[in-house]
Design an enzyme around this catalytic site. Structure first.
Site, PDB file in Angstrom:
ATOM      1  CG  LEU A  35      -1.922  -1.172   1.298  1.00 38.91           C
ATOM      2  CD1 LEU A  35      -2.841  -1.001   2.512  1.00 38.91           C
ATOM      3  CD2 LEU A  35      -2.752  -1.328   0.026  1.00 38.91           C
ATOM      4  N   GLY A  38      -1.470   6.354  -2.897  1.00 35.95           N
ATOM      5  CA  GLY A  38      -2.583   6.201  -3.841  1.00 35.95           C
ATOM      6  C   GLY A  38      -3.690   5.358  -3.227  1.00 35.95           C
ATOM      7  CG  HIS A  39      -3.006   1.202  -2.472  1.00 35.01           C
ATOM      8  ND1 HIS A  39      -1.649   0.999  -2.552  1.00 35.01           N
ATOM      9  CD2 HIS A  39      -3.546   0.457  -3.470  1.00 35.01           C
ATOM     10  CE1 HIS A  39      -1.379   0.146  -3.539  1.00 35.01           C
ATOM     11  NE2 HIS A  39      -2.516  -0.188  -4.121  1.00 35.01           N
ATOM     12  CD  GLN A  63      -5.369  -8.787 -11.031  1.00 31.80           C
ATOM     13  OE1 GLN A  63      -6.396  -8.968 -10.391  1.00 31.80           O
ATOM     14  NE2 GLN A  63      -4.788  -7.595 -11.130  1.00 31.80           N
ATOM     15  CD  GLN A 157      -8.494   9.721 -13.914  1.00 30.68           C
ATOM     16  OE1 GLN A 157      -9.107  10.566 -13.254  1.00 30.68           O
ATOM     17  NE2 GLN A 157      -7.515  10.039 -14.744  1.00 30.68           N
ATOM     18  CG  ASP A 159      -4.950   0.424 -12.241  1.00 24.70           C
ATOM     19  OD1 ASP A 159      -4.107  -0.262 -12.805  1.00 24.70           O
ATOM     20  OD2 ASP A 159      -4.760   0.934 -11.114  1.00 24.70           O
ATOM     21  CB  VAL A 185      -2.204   9.716  -5.275  1.00 23.85           C
ATOM     22  CG1 VAL A 185      -1.194  10.353  -4.321  1.00 23.85           C
ATOM     23  CG2 VAL A 185      -3.619   9.860  -4.729  1.00 23.85           C
ATOM     24  CB  SER A 194       2.757   2.220  -9.539  1.00 25.13           C
ATOM     25  OG  SER A 194       2.840   0.837  -9.820  1.00 25.13           O
TER      26      SER A 194
END
Ligand code: AMP
Length: 287
Positions: A35, A38-39, A63, A157, A159, A185, A194
């Site tokens: 984390l 952004g998270h 995935q 956003q 992703d 962010v 990321s």
């Protein structure tokens, strides 16, 4: 704050059932962990809007493609739990792959029910180089929705294609929740946060800075009235560091996801590159 770290679906459902009895509003923030801020922005939004917040931390095997970074993906559950506790999260749900998909690693679509979003949305942008990726995402997100029955689920956003596909899935399958999009962010120097940034060498990181730089320039030109996407494309190409391997620069209407040749408001400008072995994505929505 007493944040519960739960690994079992049954235990999560038990808590959710009790919360539902009290008519509490439940928010879900799905993540793959490691984390960062952004998270945290998604979690903060969830705390604002909901009585109870669940953060899922699950590196979802279905995935990832066979040559991708599933094994290498950073796993930092202790630090993740601490961040969640600081932010007042009620439950951190961190299941094992066996808990989510059953014993024996039967993970292919000959053995497991998949949720498959429309091909037009999954064969482009990230889906082109990651076949099956969004089927894996839609499947795990559906399972997380079914396990946690949230009123709201929060997606970044960052992703953008994932966000679009999840919103479409919720609408098409009449899922009983609302998706809340959250802005990207960035670090002070513009790099979008990321979990994969931790892979970057100092040199690769300087190359990566040209991604947000090129998006900013596109935004500037658009605001000056330049809408021709071939000009905007060339602008990005001229700014992106020559050491980056460019996977795509695409312009899509974020209402329909159709490709656009002339940018207009709500055009998604999305970039994917590789800096060394690290795949990075970023985007901007023009307004
Ligand atoms: P991940 O753990 O990378 O699967 O991301 C979990 C959620 O956090 C997704 O909805 C992402 O879009 C979101 N997210 C990741 N990075 C950022 C960022 N820099 N800003 C905003 N949201 C993000």
């Amino acid at each position: 704050m007493n944040t519960l770290l739960l690994n079992k679906i049954y235990d999560v459902k038990l808590n959710i059932t009790n919360w539902k009895k009290d008519n509490l509003i439940i928010g879900l923030v799905p993540t793959m962990g490691a984390l960062h801020k952004g998270h945290a922005s998604l979690i903060k939004k969830a705390k604002e809007m909901c009585d109870k917040v669940v953060v899922s931390v699950f590196v979802n095997p279905i995935q990832f493609g066979p040559n991708e970074d599933y094994n290498k993906y950073p796993r930092t559950i202790d630090a993740d739990k601490n961040i969640c506790a600081e932010l007042g999260v009620d439950i951190v749900f961190a299941p094992t792959p066996n808990e989510m998909y059953g014993e024996g690693n039967k993970l292919s679509n000959t053995e497991l029910t998949f949720v498959c979003p429309p091909y037009n949305l999954t064969d482009c942008l990230c889906g082109k180089s990651r076949p099956g990726h969004f089927d894996g995402v839609a499947t795990v997100v559906t399972k997380l929705f079914n396990i946690t029955s949230p009123n709201y689920a929060f997606f970044g956003q960052k992703d953008a294609q994932q966000l679009y596909i999840i919103k479409k899935m919720v609408k098409d399958l009449n899922m009983n929740l609302t998706i809340i999009p959250c802005p990207i962010v960035r670090e002070n120097d513009g790099l979008a946060l990321s979990s994969r940034n931790s892979y970057l060498s100092a040199e690769e990181r300087t190359w990566a800075l040209t991604i947000s730089k090129s998006l900013k320039e596109i935004e500037k030109l658009y605001k000056q009235g330049i809408t021709d996407c071939s000009i905007l494309f060339d602008t990005a190409m001229s700014i992106l560091d020559k050491n980056l391997e460019i996977e795509y620069i695409e312009f899509r209407d974020f209402n329909t996801f159709e490709e656009v040749k002339s940018a207009k408001n709500n055009t998604l400008t999305a970039i994917a590159v590789k800096a060394g072995k690290t795949r990075l994505i970023d985007n901007i929505i023009l307004v």
